[in-house]
Each structure stands twice: as C-alpha cells, then as structure tokens.
Design an enzyme around this catalytic site. Structure first.
Site, PDB file in Angstrom:
ATOM      1  N   HIS A 124      35.536  50.958  92.863  1.00 18.81           N
ATOM      2  CA  HIS A 124      36.689  51.457  92.113  1.00 18.81           C
ATOM      3  C   HIS A 124      37.995  50.784  92.517  1.00 18.81           C
ATOM      4  O   HIS A 124      39.072  51.287  92.193  1.00 18.81           O
ATOM      5  CB  HIS A 124      36.810  52.974  92.290  1.00 18.81           C
ATOM      6  N   SER A 226      28.959  61.528  98.890  1.00 15.28           N
ATOM      7  CA  SER A 226      29.259  61.506  97.452  1.00 15.28           C
ATOM      8  C   SER A 226      28.475  62.602  96.751  1.00 15.28           C
ATOM      9  O   SER A 226      27.274  62.768  96.985  1.00 15.28           O
ATOM     10  CB  SER A 226      28.896  60.152  96.841  1.00 15.28           C
ATOM     11  N   SER A 227      29.163  63.342  95.886  1.00 17.99           N
ATOM     12  CA  SER A 227      28.486  64.356  95.078  1.00 17.99           C
ATOM     13  C   SER A 227      27.723  63.724  93.922  1.00 17.99           C
ATOM     14  O   SER A 227      26.937  64.394  93.254  1.00 17.99           O
ATOM     15  CB  SER A 227      29.503  65.357  94.530  1.00 17.99           C
TER      16      SER A 227
END
EC number: 2.3.1.286
Length: 282
Positions: A124, A226-227
């Site tokens: 990102h 991380s979900s």
C-alpha cells in the site's frame, strides 16, 4: 513481555517456518507494539468510528484534501518517530537466516525496513514518500513537512496517541483545521498526495503481479497481524490455499482467512514472533 506458546502451536509454526521459502504477509497488528494503532483491533481506529480518507474525496474535494493534510501534518510526528518492535526484529532475523524470502506488508510505516528486513514489498505504499498527481514526481516526506511547517507557523500542538490512525491521519475537531495552508508540487504546481493507496484506490497492477508471482514460488505463507478484511491482502491467502501452499496466521482476534490456515495462533505478535524466531532460526 514474555510469552509461552502451547507446545503444539509453537511446533506447528516452527515447522512451517523451517520449511523455507516462506513469504510473510503483515498488517497493522505487527506495528501496534510500536505505538501505531490498527484499524480493527480492540482500540483501533474503526472502534472510534473513524472514517479513513478515500481516494475519491482526496482528489475531488479541496476541503477534504486540506483536512487530510492538516491531520496528517500532526500524525506524521508520531509515525516518523515510531521504532521497530520485537515482531519486526524477529521477522528480520528469520530473513537473515534464509527462512523468510520476502515480506509483503500492508503497512505504510516503514518499520519492517527499520527493523532490518531487506526484501520488503510495500503493498500500500509508504508515508515517507509524496507523489504529485499531475506530473508523477516523487519526493521525500521530510521535504514536504518542512514546507508545511513554513506555511503553517504555530499550527497544532501535542498529539494524543489515541487519535492517530495507521495512515498517519489524526482525528481533530473541524475548528482546529481552520486556516491550514496546503502546499503544491514545486515542479508543476500540481496536487500532492502521500505515496500510499487510499481506501477506494487500487493497488498498482504491476505490484500485485509481482506479489502474485512471489506467492506462486513460496514454500509457505505466514500472515502476521492482519484481519485480512481488505481484499488486497486476502487475495494472497486465497491464492496460496488454492495452490496447496501451507498458510499460518498469527493475529489477535479472528481473520477472514482463518478457514484457509493450517496453523492459527491468537496471541500478541512481538513475544510470539520472538519465541518463533528462537525456535526456528539456526
């Protein structure tokens, strides 16, 4: 903080790591111990009803853009001062031993590199870079910070850690944003944006393709903090599972990839990864 993992969980994680050619996929949860909050954890930004900046609002609405830069101007103080934690250092140790081949991170804080990791793909982007949306010129965030300081003398003050979000945006009342001056690209006068992928914006295709090719050659995939709610990261877990590549997940709380995991540990990242590195690294 020390942590004793159940023998079976540590053994499963260790076996996955020792298989080699491991790819790490990390999220905001690995940076919370450095003081940077996540979005979906117990004290995350979404628990405060925070609405992150979207690409559409940033590019179309000058008022929204001014609001973002005013808040980010203050949030950058905390993000830039954050130091890598035991989790980042453990990942770097596993890489230096040849067990982790690459780190794909959804984070924009640069802490994997600061912690010693060498091969890091910033899925990102990174907050320490700025891009001009008109001419495409990349510049250093420190340079922009100096310009914003000069354009806004006396703006802001101490920042409450609880108001800072993973993207460096700070929750501030609207009345505190009055009069903030945004600066433009030095070269062309165009609109400046942090070199990160906002909500509503696509990860560059070539970056996705690079990561996809990396997963194809992986011996295993280890998801850290991380979900997997956002598809940009979850796609690699789905890809690995379909290819028969073992997936391990270490995260506090459930994830949307749990059904694909061959080993799943719900525990704090720093002590868990420290224990893992000690057990797996030669």
């Amino acid at each position: 903080m020390t942590l004793t993992l159940p023998d079976a969980a540590l053994a499963e994680l260790t076996a996955l790591v020792r298989s080699g050619d491991l790819i790490v996929l990390s999220g905001a949860g690995i940076s919370t111990e450095s003081g940077i909050p996540d979005y979906r954890g117990p004290s995350g930004a979404f628990q405060r009803n925070h609405t992150p900046m979207t690409y559409q609002a940033f590019t179309r609405d000058p008022a929204a853009r001014r609001r973002y830069w005013a808040r980010s101007f203050l949030g950058w103080r905390m993000i830039s001062a954050a130091a890598p934690n035991d989790g980042h250092r453990a990942v770097a140790r596993l890489e230096s031993c040849g067990l982790v081949r690459r780190v794909i991170t959804q984070n924009v804080d640069g802490l994997h590199q600061a912690g010693g990791a060498q091969d890091v793909v910033e899925l990102h982007g990174s907050l320490d870079r700025v891009i001009c949306l008109d001419c495409g010129e990349l510049s250093d965030r420190i340079e922009l910070d100096d310009r914003l300081r000069a354009a806004n003398p006396g703006f802001g003050g101490p920042v409450d850690e609880a108001t800072v979000n993973p993207d460096g945006d700070v929750d501030l009342p609207e009345e505190q944003l009055d009069g903030f001056a945004v600066v433009d690209c030095i070269g062309c006068g165009g609109v400046l944006k942090p070199d990160v992928v906002f909500f509503g914006e696509n990860v560059p295709k070539e970056r996705v393709a690079d990561c996809t090719a990396t997963i194809e050659r992986a011996g295993g995939l280890l998801v850290l903090g991380s979900s997997l709610t956002v598809y940009s990261g979850r796609r690699f877990v789905v890809q690995a599972a379909k290819a028969g590549i073992p997936v391990g997940i270490v995260n506090q709380g459930p994830t949307r990839g749990d059904d694909h995991a061959s080993v799943r540990v719900d525990a704090p990242l720093g002590p868990t990864l420290t224990a893992l590195a000690a057990a797996a690294a030669p």
